[in-house]
Scaffold this active site. Structure first.
Site, PDB file in Angstrom:
ATOM      1  N   GLY A  44       5.994   1.598  -3.932  1.00  0.00           N
ATOM      2  CA  GLY A  44       5.327   1.251  -3.061  1.00  0.00           C
ATOM      3  C   GLY A  44       3.949   0.874  -2.526  1.00  0.00           C
ATOM      4  O   GLY A  44       3.030   0.037  -2.802  1.00  0.00           O
ATOM      5  N   CYS A  45       3.458   2.018  -3.956  1.00  0.00           N
ATOM      6  CA  CYS A  45       2.433   1.831  -3.613  1.00  0.00           C
ATOM      7  C   CYS A  45       1.259   0.860  -4.665  1.00  0.00           C
ATOM      8  O   CYS A  45       0.109   0.182  -4.886  1.00  0.00           O
ATOM      9  CB  CYS A  45       1.251   3.203  -4.554  1.00  0.00           C
ATOM     10  SG  CYS A  45       1.339   4.460  -3.067  1.00  0.00           S
TER      11      CYS A  45
END
Length: 149
Positions: A44-45
């Site tokens: 996600g990052c």
């Protein structure tokens, strides 16, 4: 969590990925997009950082600074920035002081949140529970419309 209309924590020092001490007060006079994220190199990052990277030139053209902040180390940020060709600074808040001041740090980690800080250092907008994909464009569109007003 800090609220829209409140002053951002301008005087908390953290380090960037190059080991320099930095403060939000260094950006007074400019809009700042500060995005808090949980951890370098997680799926996600990576999506979120690359989404912002892909529109970073447009932020820059608007005169808007972009900063990512997480509890990871300077070394981790440096590798992350190089691996994904991120042109904006990543701040290492290993003591969680800045993240706590924004209200996005808890025992379970960082709540993925983005803040728009105005030229006077006031929180102008907050994106909570951010969905990483397309977040850069979402923030850019909002910021571009806000600055034009």
């Amino acid at each position: 969590m800090i609220k829209i209309g409140e002053k951002a924590p301008l005087d908390i020092s953290v380090s960037d990925q190059n080991g320099s001490h930095v403060y939000l007060r260094d950006f007074l006079g400019s809009y700042v997009v500060l995005y808090a994220y949980p951890m370098d190199e997680t799926p996600g990052c990576v999506k979120e950082a690359c989404s912002i990277r892909d529109v970073y030139g447009e932020f820059k053209a608007l005169g808007v600074a972009v900063v990512g902040v997480s509890p990871d180390s300077e070394e981790s940020h440096k590798k992350f920035a190089e691996h994904h060709e991120l042109q904006f600074p990543l701040w290492a808040d290993t003591t969680h002081e800045l993240l706590k001041a924004f209200g996005v740090w808890s025992f379970s980690g960082v709540a993925r949140t983005t803040f728009l800080i105005d030229k006077e250092g006031t929180v102008a907008y907050i994106w909570e529970k951010v969905k990483p994909e397309g977040h850069g464009e979402e923030v850019l569109n909002f910021v571009a419309n806000t600055i034009k007003k």
